[in-house]
Write an enzyme that holds these catalytic residues in place. Structure first.
Site, PDB file in Angstrom:
ATOM      1  N   GLY A  50       0.938  -1.570   0.540  1.00 57.27           N
ATOM      2  CA  GLY A  50      -0.086   0.074   0.240  1.00 57.27           C
ATOM      3  C   GLY A  50       1.016   1.474   0.120  1.00 57.27           C
ATOM      4  O   GLY A  50       2.030   0.887   0.000  1.00 57.27           O
ATOM      5  N   TYR A 164      -1.001 -19.136  -3.882  1.00 56.16           N
ATOM      6  CA  TYR A 164      -1.625 -18.190  -3.528  1.00 56.16           C
ATOM      7  C   TYR A 164      -3.241 -18.444  -3.756  1.00 56.16           C
ATOM      8  O   TYR A 164      -4.178 -18.288  -2.727  1.00 56.16           O
ATOM      9  CB  TYR A 164      -1.310 -16.777  -5.085  1.00 56.16           C
ATOM     10  CG  TYR A 164      -3.139 -15.877  -4.488  1.00 56.16           C
ATOM     11  CD1 TYR A 164      -2.612 -15.018  -3.761  1.00 56.16           C
ATOM     12  CD2 TYR A 164      -3.599 -15.572  -5.726  1.00 56.16           C
ATOM     13  CE1 TYR A 164      -3.186 -13.925  -3.585  1.00 56.16           C
ATOM     14  CE2 TYR A 164      -4.847 -14.706  -5.287  1.00 56.16           C
ATOM     15  CZ  TYR A 164      -4.794 -13.668  -4.611  1.00 56.16           C
ATOM     16  OH  TYR A 164      -5.488 -12.448  -4.318  1.00 56.16           O
ATOM     17  N   LYS A 168      -5.901 -18.633  -0.167  1.00 58.45           N
ATOM     18  CA  LYS A 168      -7.332 -17.859  -0.573  1.00 58.45           C
ATOM     19  C   LYS A 168      -8.190 -19.415  -0.185  1.00 58.45           C
ATOM     20  O   LYS A 168      -9.272 -18.922   0.914  1.00 58.45           O
ATOM     21  CB  LYS A 168      -7.504 -17.125  -1.378  1.00 58.45           C
ATOM     22  CG  LYS A 168      -6.629 -16.603  -1.823  1.00 58.45           C
ATOM     23  CD  LYS A 168      -7.307 -15.156  -0.968  1.00 58.45           C
ATOM     24  CE  LYS A 168      -6.422 -13.748  -0.452  1.00 58.45           C
ATOM     25  NZ  LYS A 168      -6.899 -13.397   0.551  1.00 58.45           N
ATOM     26  N   VAL A 208      -3.325  -6.144 -14.565  1.00 57.12           N
ATOM     27  CA  VAL A 208      -3.144  -6.355 -16.528  1.00 57.12           C
ATOM     28  C   VAL A 208      -3.167  -4.626 -16.774  1.00 57.12           C
ATOM     29  O   VAL A 208      -2.746  -3.910 -17.572  1.00 57.12           O
ATOM     30  CB  VAL A 208      -3.121  -6.869 -17.367  1.00 57.12           C
ATOM     31  CG1 VAL A 208      -5.041  -7.342 -16.694  1.00 57.12           C
ATOM     32  CG2 VAL A 208      -3.652  -6.843 -18.512  1.00 57.12           C
ATOM     33  N   ASN A 225       0.505 -12.438 -21.812  1.00 56.20           N
ATOM     34  CA  ASN A 225       0.611 -13.427 -22.168  1.00 56.20           C
ATOM     35  C   ASN A 225      -0.078 -14.462 -22.637  1.00 56.20           C
ATOM     36  O   ASN A 225      -1.321 -14.488 -22.405  1.00 56.20           O
ATOM     37  CB  ASN A 225       0.875 -14.003 -20.637  1.00 56.20           C
ATOM     38  CG  ASN A 225       1.649 -13.022 -19.383  1.00 56.20           C
ATOM     39  OD1 ASN A 225       3.248 -12.633 -19.614  1.00 56.20           O
ATOM     40  ND2 ASN A 225       1.718 -12.233 -18.232  1.00 56.20           N
ATOM     41  N   ARG A 232     -11.169 -12.992 -18.554  1.00 52.29           N
ATOM     42  CA  ARG A 232     -11.243 -13.166 -17.819  1.00 52.29           C
ATOM     43  C   ARG A 232     -12.469 -12.231 -17.407  1.00 52.29           C
ATOM     44  O   ARG A 232     -12.876 -11.562 -18.147  1.00 52.29           O
ATOM     45  CB  ARG A 232      -9.974 -11.751 -16.900  1.00 52.29           C
ATOM     46  CG  ARG A 232      -8.760 -12.492 -16.465  1.00 52.29           C
ATOM     47  CD  ARG A 232      -9.038 -13.557 -15.674  1.00 52.29           C
ATOM     48  NE  ARG A 232      -7.502 -14.132 -15.971  1.00 52.29           N
ATOM     49  CZ  ARG A 232      -7.139 -14.526 -16.195  1.00 52.29           C
ATOM     50  NH1 ARG A 232      -7.953 -16.445 -17.090  1.00 52.29           N
ATOM     51  NH2 ARG A 232      -6.382 -15.875 -15.609  1.00 52.29           N
ATOM     52  N   ARG A 299       1.741 -17.585 -18.590  1.00 43.62           N
ATOM     53  CA  ARG A 299       2.361 -16.997 -17.270  1.00 43.62           C
ATOM     54  C   ARG A 299       2.039 -18.814 -15.748  1.00 43.62           C
ATOM     55  O   ARG A 299       0.668 -18.684 -16.587  1.00 43.62           O
ATOM     56  CB  ARG A 299       1.806 -16.041 -16.566  1.00 43.62           C
ATOM     57  CG  ARG A 299       2.341 -15.431 -15.384  1.00 43.62           C
ATOM     58  CD  ARG A 299       1.708 -13.894 -14.946  1.00 43.62           C
ATOM     59  NE  ARG A 299       0.388 -13.822 -14.873  1.00 43.62           N
ATOM     60  CZ  ARG A 299       0.258 -12.804 -13.668  1.00 43.62           C
ATOM     61  NH1 ARG A 299       0.680 -12.055 -14.024  1.00 43.62           N
ATOM     62  NH2 ARG A 299      -0.971 -13.058 -13.856  1.00 43.62           N
ATOM     63  N   ASP A 302      -2.242 -19.592 -14.309  1.00 44.52           N
ATOM     64  CA  ASP A 302      -2.389 -18.821 -14.140  1.00 44.52           C
ATOM     65  C   ASP A 302      -3.542 -19.423 -14.850  1.00 44.52           C
ATOM     66  O   ASP A 302      -3.372 -20.710 -15.656  1.00 44.52           O
ATOM     67  CB  ASP A 302      -2.636 -17.150 -15.791  1.00 44.52           C
ATOM     68  CG  ASP A 302      -2.325 -16.670 -15.384  1.00 44.52           C
ATOM     69  OD1 ASP A 302      -2.259 -16.226 -14.199  1.00 44.52           O
ATOM     70  OD2 ASP A 302      -1.559 -15.915 -16.806  1.00 44.52           O
TER      71      ASP A 302
END
Length: 345
Positions: A50, A164, A168, A208, A225, A232, A299, A302
């Site tokens: 941040g 990651y 989550k 992106v 990529n 998305r 990538r 992904d």
């Protein structure tokens, strides 16, 4: 619209909200929206991802009276005592603090786990011990892994593809258990590629849309990529603000301990996104010259396609997205043209 009713109710009744990760992109937008509704907002951030200028931007966008209802603590969710102290007297937590990015987690899974799992558990435990009523947290569409199903439905996920995503999914498991075991009203929102003002365009892990905007405005090469047909569910920040506030205030008990898709229910390929951004910039910038993108390898980690089914969130909270991707891009591009120097510092 339900969200309008909720905002009117909040203007009449002041609550105390804790926003973790408040100096980040999503956290700062949530804090600003809450202050504009005359809420009391406590912010927590360790400035790992941040920025102080995001806090200053909040101040510049609210009234002096609203700003007096904001307090900030620099601290780290990895420290339990910090979490315990900051959650005292809080009604609702919007937990955004995390180390984002799939590639970052692949490069350094231990650090991602410390923030996203240990830090998350610290916050949950502190909230429970201080009698906080509601705990809304950021999950991610990455939990769908290699599932080929479109649109994505909450109950059906695939094999996870990155550390990651593991963090989550762990958050979601802990959230469900803390509701069942302790009665803490947890609600998770799986974010689908959120974009908007204050999103940092710099660094190896930049998202992106801001990265492309910055590159194109500065006449630099843009990299895609893969073949550009990856898609998305790009979700504008205003929709995310709505979903968080609705989840923070809902009285639908069936929502507690659950997790919801937080998207707009559509999808766009990277190739079409690039064309849309280029078209918007051409309309808003003099002397802008469209250039061809540079394609490179896919990538690692992904997901190929991402598209949210948002029926569950609509049913539980009456969520209704207000901005489609074109509206969001239009507003974002205007903001980046005016503020790129500030957000790049």
């Amino acid at each position: 619209m339900k969200f309008d009713e909720v905002k009117e109710e909040l203007l009449r009744n002041k609550k105390t909200w804790l926003v973790t990760g408040v100096a980040g992109f999503i956290g700062s937008n949530l804090a600003e929206a809450l202050l504009k509704l005359n809420q009391k907002v406590i912010g927590l951030d360790n400035f790992s991802t941040g920025y102080q200028h995001n806090i200053e931007d909040i101040k510049n966008n609210v009234t002096s009276q609203q700003w007096r209802s904001f307090s900030f603590t620099e601290g780290d969710i990895k420290d339990y005592e910090t979490c315990y102290e900051i959650t005292k007297g809080v009604d609702i937590i919007l937990h955004q603090a995390a180390l984002g990015s799939v590639p970052r987690s692949i490069n350094d899974p231990i650090t991602s786990n410390l923030s996203n799992v240990t830090g998350f558990l610290n916050m949950l435990t502190a909230a429970k011990n201080n009698g906080v009523k509601r705990f809304v947290y950021a999950s991610s569409s990455s939990v769908y892994g290699d599932s080929m199903e479109l649109p994505k439905v909450e109950e059906r996920t695939g094999n996870l593809l990155s550390p990651y995503a593991v963090t989550k999914m762990t958050n979601e498991l802990y959230g469900g258990v803390f509701y069942k075991t302790y009665g803490l009203e947890t609600i998770g929102i799986r974010y689908f590629n959120v974009f908007g003002k204050r999103q940092n365009p710099n660094g190896a892990y930049a998202a992106v849309i801001p990265k492309w905007l910055s590159s194109l405005i500065n006449n630099e090469d843009v990299f895609i990529n893969g073949d550009g047909e990856t898609s998305r569910d790009f979700t504008y920040i205003e929709n995310v603000i709505q979903s968080n506030i609705l989840c923070g205030t809902t009285t639908t008990k069936e929502a507690y301990g659950e997790v919801f898709n937080g998207g707009i229910g559509g999808r766009l390929t990277l190739n079409k996104l690039y064309s849309s951004i280029s078209r918007e910039l051409k309309e808003n910038l003099e002397n802008f010259v469209t250039k061809e993108p540079v394609y490179r390898e896919f990538r690692a980690g992904d997901i190929r396609h991402s598209n949210a089914n948002i029926d569950k969130l609509k049913k539980a909270t009456q969520y209704e997205p207000t901005h489609d991707i074109d509206m969001g891009l239009h507003e974002s591009i205007k903001w980046y043209i005016e503020n790129l120097k500030q957000v790049s510092e």
